[in-house]
Design a protein around this motif. Structure first.
Motif, PDB file in Angstrom:
ATOM      1  N   ILE A  16      11.984 -10.873  -4.678  1.00  0.00           N
ATOM      2  CA  ILE A  16      11.764  -9.309  -5.151  1.00  0.00           C
ATOM      3  C   ILE A  16      12.783  -9.437  -6.312  1.00  0.00           C
ATOM      4  CG2 ILE A  16      12.284  -7.031  -5.113  1.00  0.00           C
ATOM      5  CD1 ILE A  16      11.113  -7.228  -1.949  1.00  0.00           C
ATOM      6  N   TYR A  17      13.812 -10.074  -6.124  1.00  0.00           N
ATOM      7  CA  TYR A  17      14.962 -10.019  -7.155  1.00  0.00           C
ATOM      8  C   TYR A  17      14.320 -10.659  -8.504  1.00  0.00           C
ATOM      9  CZ  TYR A  17      19.671 -10.865  -8.965  1.00  0.00           C
ATOM     10  OH  TYR A  17      20.782 -10.995  -9.858  1.00  0.00           O
ATOM     11  N   LYS A  18      13.934 -11.916  -8.158  1.00  0.00           N
ATOM     12  CA  LYS A  18      13.453 -13.015  -9.271  1.00  0.00           C
ATOM     13  C   LYS A  18      12.234 -12.382  -9.954  1.00  0.00           C
ATOM     14  CE  LYS A  18      15.440 -17.086  -8.010  1.00  0.00           C
ATOM     15  NZ  LYS A  18      15.037 -18.559  -7.476  1.00  0.00           N
ATOM     16  N   GLU A  19      11.253 -11.835  -9.222  1.00  0.00           N
ATOM     17  CA  GLU A  19       9.983 -11.011  -9.733  1.00  0.00           C
ATOM     18  C   GLU A  19      10.346 -10.183 -10.818  1.00  0.00           C
ATOM     19  OE1 GLU A  19       7.356 -10.213  -6.676  1.00  0.00           O
ATOM     20  OE2 GLU A  19       6.883 -12.274  -6.252  1.00  0.00           O
ATOM     21  N   ASN A  20      11.200  -9.301 -10.349  1.00  0.00           N
ATOM     22  CA  ASN A  20      11.621  -7.961 -11.035  1.00  0.00           C
ATOM     23  C   ASN A  20      12.783  -7.807 -11.841  1.00  0.00           C
ATOM     24  OD1 ASN A  20       9.311  -7.078  -9.687  1.00  0.00           O
ATOM     25  ND2 ASN A  20      10.560  -5.805  -8.254  1.00  0.00           N
ATOM     26  N   GLU A  73       4.918   4.481 -11.932  1.00  0.00           N
ATOM     27  CA  GLU A  73       4.643   3.733 -12.760  1.00  0.00           C
ATOM     28  C   GLU A  73       4.654   3.781 -14.191  1.00  0.00           C
ATOM     29  OE1 GLU A  73       1.150   1.529 -12.004  1.00  0.00           O
ATOM     30  OE2 GLU A  73       1.530   0.866  -9.949  1.00  0.00           O
ATOM     31  N   GLU A  74       4.237   5.270 -14.677  1.00  0.00           N
ATOM     32  CA  GLU A  74       4.253   5.613 -16.161  1.00  0.00           C
ATOM     33  C   GLU A  74       5.720   5.981 -16.750  1.00  0.00           C
ATOM     34  OE1 GLU A  74       1.572   8.927 -16.549  1.00  0.00           O
ATOM     35  OE2 GLU A  74      -0.189   7.787 -15.751  1.00  0.00           O
ATOM     36  N   THR A  75       6.530   6.490 -15.673  1.00  0.00           N
ATOM     37  CA  THR A  75       7.825   6.806 -16.198  1.00  0.00           C
ATOM     38  C   THR A  75       9.193   5.977 -15.861  1.00  0.00           C
ATOM     39  OG1 THR A  75       8.101   8.419 -14.579  1.00  0.00           O
ATOM     40  CG2 THR A  75       7.144   9.240 -16.389  1.00  0.00           C
ATOM     41  N   ASP A  76       8.986   5.203 -14.682  1.00  0.00           N
ATOM     42  CA  ASP A  76       9.978   4.573 -14.239  1.00  0.00           C
ATOM     43  C   ASP A  76      10.050   2.988 -14.444  1.00  0.00           C
ATOM     44  OD1 ASP A  76      11.236   6.754 -12.937  1.00  0.00           O
ATOM     45  OD2 ASP A  76       9.763   6.714 -11.501  1.00  0.00           O
ATOM     46  N   ASP A  77      10.998   2.449 -14.457  1.00  0.00           N
ATOM     47  CA  ASP A  77      11.351   1.063 -14.801  1.00  0.00           C
ATOM     48  C   ASP A  77      11.605  -0.031 -13.613  1.00  0.00           C
ATOM     49  OD1 ASP A  77      11.668  -1.327 -16.388  1.00  0.00           O
ATOM     50  OD2 ASP A  77      13.818  -0.913 -16.253  1.00  0.00           O
ATOM     51  N   ILE A  78      10.773  -0.787 -13.447  1.00  0.00           N
ATOM     52  CA  ILE A  78      10.750  -1.514 -11.879  1.00  0.00           C
ATOM     53  C   ILE A  78      11.918  -2.115 -11.763  1.00  0.00           C
ATOM     54  CG2 ILE A  78       9.569  -3.411 -12.909  1.00  0.00           C
ATOM     55  CD1 ILE A  78       8.214  -3.403  -9.737  1.00  0.00           C
ATOM     56  N   GLU A  79      12.574  -2.913 -13.103  1.00  0.00           N
ATOM     57  CA  GLU A  79      13.863  -3.628 -13.244  1.00  0.00           C
ATOM     58  C   GLU A  79      14.974  -2.934 -12.583  1.00  0.00           C
ATOM     59  OE1 GLU A  79      15.586  -7.314 -15.719  1.00  0.00           O
ATOM     60  OE2 GLU A  79      15.414  -5.051 -16.783  1.00  0.00           O
ATOM     61  N   SER A  80      15.071  -1.453 -13.134  1.00  0.00           N
ATOM     62  CA  SER A  80      16.086  -0.621 -12.945  1.00  0.00           C
ATOM     63  C   SER A  80      15.906  -0.210 -11.354  1.00  0.00           C
ATOM     64  CB  SER A  80      16.127   0.721 -13.688  1.00  0.00           C
ATOM     65  OG  SER A  80      16.476   0.388 -14.990  1.00  0.00           O
ATOM     66  N   PHE A  81      14.754   0.052 -10.847  1.00  0.00           N
ATOM     67  CA  PHE A  81      14.636   0.422  -9.484  1.00  0.00           C
ATOM     68  C   PHE A  81      15.157  -0.836  -8.431  1.00  0.00           C
ATOM     69  CE2 PHE A  81      12.128   4.543  -8.730  1.00  0.00           C
ATOM     70  CZ  PHE A  81      12.559   4.807  -9.771  1.00  0.00           C
ATOM     71  N   THR A  82      14.843  -1.993  -8.839  1.00  0.00           N
ATOM     72  CA  THR A  82      15.352  -3.144  -8.097  1.00  0.00           C
ATOM     73  C   THR A  82      16.615  -3.522  -8.090  1.00  0.00           C
ATOM     74  OG1 THR A  82      13.119  -4.138  -8.486  1.00  0.00           O
ATOM     75  CG2 THR A  82      14.585  -5.556  -7.766  1.00  0.00           C
ATOM     76  N   ILE A  83      17.017  -3.423  -9.237  1.00  0.00           N
ATOM     77  CA  ILE A  83      18.479  -3.623  -9.483  1.00  0.00           C
ATOM     78  C   ILE A  83      19.540  -2.507  -8.595  1.00  0.00           C
ATOM     79  CG2 ILE A  83      20.650  -3.232 -11.140  1.00  0.00           C
ATOM     80  CD1 ILE A  83      18.776  -4.747 -13.173  1.00  0.00           C
ATOM     81  N   SER A  84      19.014  -1.180  -8.752  1.00  0.00           N
ATOM     82  CA  SER A  84      19.768  -0.181  -8.077  1.00  0.00           C
ATOM     83  C   SER A  84      19.707  -0.297  -6.577  1.00  0.00           C
ATOM     84  CB  SER A  84      19.210   0.928  -8.551  1.00  0.00           C
ATOM     85  OG  SER A  84      19.538   1.340  -9.956  1.00  0.00           O
ATOM     86  N   SER A  85      18.282  -0.384  -6.025  1.00  0.00           N
ATOM     87  CA  SER A  85      18.402  -0.390  -4.645  1.00  0.00           C
ATOM     88  C   SER A  85      18.832  -1.883  -3.975  1.00  0.00           C
ATOM     89  CB  SER A  85      17.033  -0.403  -4.375  1.00  0.00           C
ATOM     90  OG  SER A  85      16.037  -1.315  -4.849  1.00  0.00           O
ATOM     91  N   LEU A  86      18.587  -2.903  -4.390  1.00  0.00           N
ATOM     92  CA  LEU A  86      18.905  -4.353  -3.753  1.00  0.00           C
ATOM     93  C   LEU A  86      20.269  -4.436  -3.965  1.00  0.00           C
ATOM     94  CD1 LEU A  86      16.219  -6.875  -4.815  1.00  0.00           C
ATOM     95  CD2 LEU A  86      16.441  -5.492  -2.874  1.00  0.00           C
ATOM     96  N   LEU A  87      20.917  -3.904  -4.865  1.00  0.00           N
ATOM     97  CA  LEU A  87      22.314  -4.204  -5.288  1.00  0.00           C
ATOM     98  C   LEU A  87      23.333  -3.177  -4.826  1.00  0.00           C
ATOM     99  CD1 LEU A  87      21.998  -6.391  -8.705  1.00  0.00           C
ATOM    100  CD2 LEU A  87      21.977  -7.077  -6.156  1.00  0.00           C
ATOM    101  N   HIS A  88      22.956  -2.021  -4.619  1.00  0.00           N
ATOM    102  CA  HIS A  88      23.777  -0.809  -4.496  1.00  0.00           C
ATOM    103  C   HIS A  88      24.815  -0.802  -3.423  1.00  0.00           C
ATOM    104  CE1 HIS A  88      21.164  -0.232  -0.820  1.00  0.00           C
ATOM    105  NE2 HIS A  88      22.224   0.918  -0.336  1.00  0.00           N
ATOM    106  N   ASP A  89      24.754  -1.772  -2.493  1.00  0.00           N
ATOM    107  CA  ASP A  89      25.791  -1.864  -1.452  1.00  0.00           C
ATOM    108  C   ASP A  89      26.484  -3.543  -1.486  1.00  0.00           C
ATOM    109  OD1 ASP A  89      26.318   0.465  -0.103  1.00  0.00           O
ATOM    110  OD2 ASP A  89      25.018  -0.195   1.370  1.00  0.00           O
ATOM    111  N   LEU A  90      26.521  -4.061  -2.974  1.00  0.00           N
ATOM    112  CA  LEU A  90      27.012  -5.251  -3.034  1.00  0.00           C
ATOM    113  C   LEU A  90      28.471  -5.413  -2.774  1.00  0.00           C
ATOM    114  CD1 LEU A  90      26.360  -8.334  -4.030  1.00  0.00           C
ATOM    115  CD2 LEU A  90      26.844  -7.395  -6.348  1.00  0.00           C
ATOM    116  N   CYS A  91      28.968  -4.280  -2.667  1.00  0.00           N
ATOM    117  CA  CYS A  91      30.503  -4.058  -2.268  1.00  0.00           C
ATOM    118  C   CYS A  91      30.817  -4.477  -0.947  1.00  0.00           C
ATOM    119  CB  CYS A  91      30.945  -2.632  -2.687  1.00  0.00           C
ATOM    120  SG  CYS A  91      29.887  -1.324  -1.402  1.00  0.00           S
ATOM    121  N   LYS A  92      29.755  -4.526   0.047  1.00  0.00           N
ATOM    122  CA  LYS A  92      30.051  -4.949   1.231  1.00  0.00           C
ATOM    123  C   LYS A  92      30.014  -6.407   1.481  1.00  0.00           C
ATOM    124  CE  LYS A  92      28.192  -0.527   3.228  1.00  0.00           C
ATOM    125  NZ  LYS A  92      27.291   0.227   3.931  1.00  0.00           N
ATOM    126  N   ALA A  93      29.670  -7.256   0.384  1.00  0.00           N
ATOM    127  CA  ALA A  93      29.847  -8.693   0.598  1.00  0.00           C
ATOM    128  C   ALA A  93      31.290  -9.179   0.719  1.00  0.00           C
ATOM    129  CB  ALA A  93      29.045  -9.360  -0.695  1.00  0.00           C
TER     130      ALA A  93
END
Length: 198
Positions: A16-20, A73-93
């Motif tokens: 998902i990360y690489k696709e988006n 799909e008309e108003t949102d950016d899939i890259e932004s949605f992917t970044i925000s969701s997949l990485l929101h808890d990166l602080c827990k690494a």
């Protein structure tokens, strides 16, 4: 105890990360993530996904919830949605460690040493703001992404004051990410904290 297929979740996350995500620095960020314990770490010590692989599973859950419930799909950016969701808890690494404690075995009545997760924060920089900081060491965030990640905890985070309200008013992505995180944590992942209830 709830367990996850760590390898399958890791592969899905990376796919998902690489696709988006195609932003400058995204490859370097992913390489750094793969060097941490992100894919094997728990999402919490006792509240949700408190088991090996829980952090990646939670991140995927938030991604799917955000896309299923809030992506237009008309108003949102899939890259932004992917970044925000997949990485929101990166602080827990690199945030948790495994310790041992005595627990009574209900079947045998004997005391046994059992593992449990505890916090060992080597970089105490907050929660959402720490995720933003870690991401931006490798890849620049747009303002709405930074706000969404910073305030994804909503009222559960410390020191928000009026800033949370202002962020939610100006940046719809921040509201959507918070709602997806809440639903994932309290509805979709309910009952996934057995590892520390022993």
């Amino acid at each position: 105890m709830n367990t996850f297929d760590i390898q399958t979740n890791k592969e899905e996350f990376i796919r998902i990360y690489k696709e988006n995500i195609h932003r400058e620095g995204s490859e370097e960020l992913l390489k750094w993530i793969e060097k941490t314990d992100f894919f094997t770490a728990p999402a919490s010590t006792r509240y949700h996904n408190a088991c090996e692989g829980g952090l990646c599973a939670h991140s995927l859950s938030v991604y799917h919830t955000l896309m299923d419930k809030h992506f237009d799909e008309e108003t949102d950016d899939i890259e932004s949605f992917t970044i925000s969701s997949l990485l929101h808890d990166l602080c827990k690494a690199e945030f948790y460690t495994v310790s041992m404690r005595n627990s009574k075995n209900e079947e045998t009545g004997k005391w046994e040493k059992v593992p449990y997760f505890t916090i060992d924060d080597k970089f105490p920089y907050g929660h959402g703001e720490k995720s933003v900081f870690l991401i931006e060491r490798k890849m620049r965030l747009r303002l709405d992404e930074a706000m969404a990640i910073r305030w994804h905890m909503g009222g559960f985070d410390e020191g928000g004051g009026f800033s949370i309200s202002q962020a939610y008013d100006k940046y719809p992505l921040a509201v959507k990410l918070h709602l997806a995180d809440l639903e994932s944590t309290y509805l979709r992942e309910k009952g996934t904290s057995e590892v520390n209830k022993r």
